[in-house]
Design a protein around this motif. Structure first.
Motif, short mmCIF file in Angstrom:
data_model
loop_
_atom_site.label_atom_id
_atom_site.label_comp_id
_atom_site.label_asym_id
_atom_site.label_seq_id
_atom_site.Cartn_x
_atom_site.Cartn_y
_atom_site.Cartn_z
N HIS A 1 0.84 -1.20 0.00
CA HIS A 1 0.00 0.00 0.00
C HIS A 1 0.88 1.24 0.00
N LEU A 2 0.52 2.23 -0.82
CA LEU A 2 1.15 3.54 -0.80
C LEU A 2 0.07 4.60 -0.63
N PRO A 3 0.20 5.50 0.33
CA PRO A 3 -0.76 6.60 0.46
C PRO A 3 -0.59 7.58 -0.69
N LYS A 4 -1.57 8.45 -0.85
CA LYS A 4 -1.48 9.47 -1.89
C LYS A 4 -0.31 10.40 -1.61
N PRO A 5 0.49 10.73 -2.64
CA PRO A 5 1.64 11.61 -2.41
C PRO A 5 1.22 13.05 -2.18
N GLU A 6 2.14 13.82 -1.63
CA GLU A 6 1.89 15.23 -1.36
C GLU A 6 1.49 15.96 -2.64
N GLY A 7 0.48 16.78 -2.55
CA GLY A 7 -0.01 17.53 -3.70
C GLY A 7 -1.20 16.89 -4.38
N LEU A 8 -1.34 15.57 -4.22
CA LEU A 8 -2.46 14.86 -4.85
C LEU A 8 -3.42 14.36 -3.77
N GLU A 9 -3.79 15.26 -2.87
CA GLU A 9 -4.71 14.90 -1.81
C GLU A 9 -6.15 14.84 -2.31
N SER A 10 -6.40 15.23 -3.55
CA SER A 10 -7.74 15.18 -4.11
C SER A 10 -8.11 13.74 -4.47
N THR A 11 -9.18 13.58 -5.23
CA THR A 11 -9.74 12.27 -5.55
C THR A 11 -8.84 11.48 -6.50
N ASN A 12 -8.49 10.26 -6.12
CA ASN A 12 -7.82 9.33 -7.04
C ASN A 12 -8.83 8.78 -8.03
N SER A 13 -8.38 8.56 -9.28
CA SER A 13 -9.31 8.02 -10.29
C SER A 13 -8.71 6.80 -10.97
N ASP A 14 -8.39 6.86 -12.24
CA ASP A 14 -8.10 5.66 -13.01
C ASP A 14 -6.61 5.33 -13.06
N LEU A 15 -6.29 4.16 -13.65
CA LEU A 15 -4.93 3.67 -13.79
C LEU A 15 -4.64 3.28 -15.22
N ALA A 16 -3.38 3.41 -15.62
CA ALA A 16 -2.87 2.87 -16.89
C ALA A 16 -1.48 2.33 -16.61
N PHE A 17 -0.97 1.46 -17.50
CA PHE A 17 0.28 0.76 -17.22
C PHE A 17 1.19 0.77 -18.44
N THR A 18 2.48 0.95 -18.20
CA THR A 18 3.47 0.86 -19.26
C THR A 18 4.76 0.28 -18.68
N GLN B 1 -11.37 14.86 -12.74
CA GLN B 1 -11.51 13.56 -13.36
C GLN B 1 -10.18 12.83 -13.47
N GLY B 2 -9.25 13.31 -14.27
CA GLY B 2 -7.93 12.70 -14.32
C GLY B 2 -7.90 11.31 -14.92
N ASP B 3 -8.81 11.01 -15.82
CA ASP B 3 -8.76 9.72 -16.52
C ASP B 3 -7.49 9.67 -17.35
N VAL B 4 -6.78 8.54 -17.34
CA VAL B 4 -5.48 8.46 -18.00
C VAL B 4 -5.42 7.29 -18.97
N SER B 5 -4.69 7.50 -20.08
CA SER B 5 -4.32 6.45 -21.02
C SER B 5 -2.88 6.68 -21.42
N VAL B 6 -2.18 5.59 -21.77
CA VAL B 6 -0.77 5.69 -22.11
C VAL B 6 -0.54 5.03 -23.47
N SER B 7 0.35 5.64 -24.26
CA SER B 7 0.71 5.11 -25.58
C SER B 7 2.19 5.36 -25.79
N GLY B 8 3.02 4.33 -25.55
CA GLY B 8 4.45 4.52 -25.66
C GLY B 8 4.93 5.54 -24.65
N ASP B 9 5.53 6.61 -25.14
CA ASP B 9 6.04 7.66 -24.26
C ASP B 9 5.04 8.79 -24.04
N LEU B 10 3.81 8.59 -24.49
CA LEU B 10 2.79 9.64 -24.37
C LEU B 10 1.73 9.26 -23.34
#
Length: 468
Positions: free
Chosen positions: A53-70, A105-114
């Motif tokens: 488990h990792l708590p939310k880092p400093e500065g991102l105390e707002s709502t956590n949303s989605d995940l993407a993986f690379t 919202q902060g929905d995230v998607s990843v494509s290579g280095d983007l």
């Protein structure tokens, strides 16, 4: 992927510190930190172990949303920006960097280095430090942000593309040279110059991979030319575009969860997706997300009854509302002048039967397939209902085969409302983005799921479903 469909207009976000001129960026590089020891009072099935488990880092105390993986990294979205985790040692994840860029919202998607990031609350400009604005301001920005994450310790903000009604979620159709981003958004109003009704559309952004700074709005296809579902009783919102879309690019199809409608798209022309099948359900209040079966012969749709802010996992609400609906899918490819066709037939509902208290918001939310070849296993978030693993190989008789419901304590002195937003399987582990707790890692030990450990992805966007 919403706490409430109306929060996209009502939420309040703190502003990040502005950086240089242009597309300003506020970056916090966090020192490596060991994962916390998971609390002992979580409720879990025998086949799931909570390993980190990792708590939310400093500065991102707002709502956590989605995940993407690379590769060896997970990117966690947050209403105030995003965080990059090193998961090369999944049981000892570390924060690599944190980007502060408020927008909701902060929905995230990843494509290579983007990295693509959804902005759904208007800002005075596209800069990361821009103050919150009003949707009634014609000059306000909301839409998509594009980041270069080739250097995970120092992401760069490279482009911003405004879209009608902002971006609540985003999904990718990836090409060798160009990415197409399907942007879903809603809640139009005559008062909002950049979000006019009826808004029966999605936005399609084109991103040249070699020149992401040239990302642009390529099309705005009207996917409900005759209007969507407006008349059904008990809808949370009528159809006015889509909430979320899952793309299966190899098959040229996508499944859309569109508030009042569940749909199948033909995306053979990625700039002009076309609805080829529509289903409705009197028990569904808000068609929220969709996932294909392993072979593409079925779809799980989720219903976010109560907008993610209501206690719906109770005996009073029952097993058919705020649930998953599982459909058999048959798709016939188009030939010549004949368009593609699809047929969806309802098979069953699934809902966790671990009833939650009357104060716990619990409803079907984001999940993904566990990649066991030829089989259908699904891991899914249920907000305060925790994480559920579902066997739906028999589409008519889905059953839970594992679960994890986190303790409200993140340590001896801190208590939060655990609230898992999205849960996905990636390269041998299950990762959960919790709205309040932060980032959780689970390990599952179940013979039925062992073959999934042989599947290694270089990249995974849950809304861009691969062929296993």
């Amino acid at each position: 992927m919403s706490l409430s469909p109306k929060r996209r207009r009502l939420g309040r976000l703190g502003a990040a510190v502005a950086g240089a001129a242009g597309l300003a960026l506020s970056l916090v590089v966090a020192p490596p930190a060991a994962a916390d020891t998971p609390p002992a009072d979580s409720v879990t099935s025998d086949n799931i172990e909570h390993v980190a488990h990792l708590p939310k880092p400093e500065g991102l105390e707002s709502t956590n949303s989605d995940l993407a993986f690379t590769g060896d990294y997970a990117i966690g979205g947050n209403y105030n920006g995003f965080v990059i985790y090193d998961i090369s040692e999944p049981e000892e994840p570390e924060v690599v960097s944190t980007v502060l860029c408020p927008g909701g919202q902060g929905d995230v998607s990843v494509s290579g280095d983007l990295l693509y990031y959804s902005v759904d609350y208007p800002r005075e400009s596209a800069d990361c430090g821009a103050a919150e604005s009003s949707p009634a301001d014609a000059d306000a920005f909301e839409g998509m942000r594009v980041f270069d994450i080739s250097d995970k310790e120092n992401p760069q903000y490279v482009a911003a593309v405004p879209t009608a009604c902002g971006s609540h979620t985003n999904s990718l159709v990836q090409g060798e040279e160009t990415d197409y981003i399907y942007v879903s958004s809603y809640s139009p109003s005559e008062r909002y110059p950049n979000c006019q009704p009826p808004h029966d559309q999605i936005s399609v952004i084109e991103v040249p991979k070699d020149a992401p700074e040239d990302a642009n709005l390529a099309s705005e296809p009207v996917v409900f030319p005759d209007g969507g579902n407006h008349d059904q009783d008990n809808l949370l919102l009528p159809t006015q575009g889509c909430h979320d879309i899952t793309v299966w690019a190899e098959k040229d199809i996508a499944a859309g969860a569109c508030m009042g409608d569940g749909v199948i798209f033909d995306i053979s022309d990625p700039l002009q997706p076309e609805v080829i099948e529509t289903v409705r359900d009197e028990n569904f209040a808000f068609w929220h997300s969709a996932t294909f079966t392993n072979k593409g012969d079925g779809v799980i749709f989720t219903d976010e009854l109560g907008g993610g802010g209501a206690p719906t996992c109770t005996p009073e609400v029952g097993p058919e509302r705020g649930a998953d609906a599982i459909f058999k899918l048959n798709v016939k490819e188009g030939k010549g002048d004949k368009p593609a066709r699809a047929d969806l037939k309802f098979r069953s509902y699934y809902k966790i039967d671990r009833h939650q208290g009357g104060e716990q918001n619990c409803v079907a939310h984001n999940g993904s397939l566990i990649p066991v070849k030829g089989k259908n296993y699904f891991v899914q978030s249920w907000y305060q209902g925790g994480v559920s693993i579902i066997d739906f190989n028999n589409l008519k008789k889905p059953e839970e085969i594992g679960y994890f419901d986190a303790d409200d304590r993140v340590d001896e002195d801190v208590e939060v409302n655990t609230n898992t937003w999205s849960t996905y399987y990636y390269n041998g582990y299950i990762y959960s983005s919790d709205i309040s707790r932060g980032f959780d890692v689970l390990k599952v030990d179940d013979k039925r799921l062992e073959k999934a450990e042989d599947v290694e992805f270089d990249e995974f966007n849950p809304q861009n479903q691969p062929q296993y």
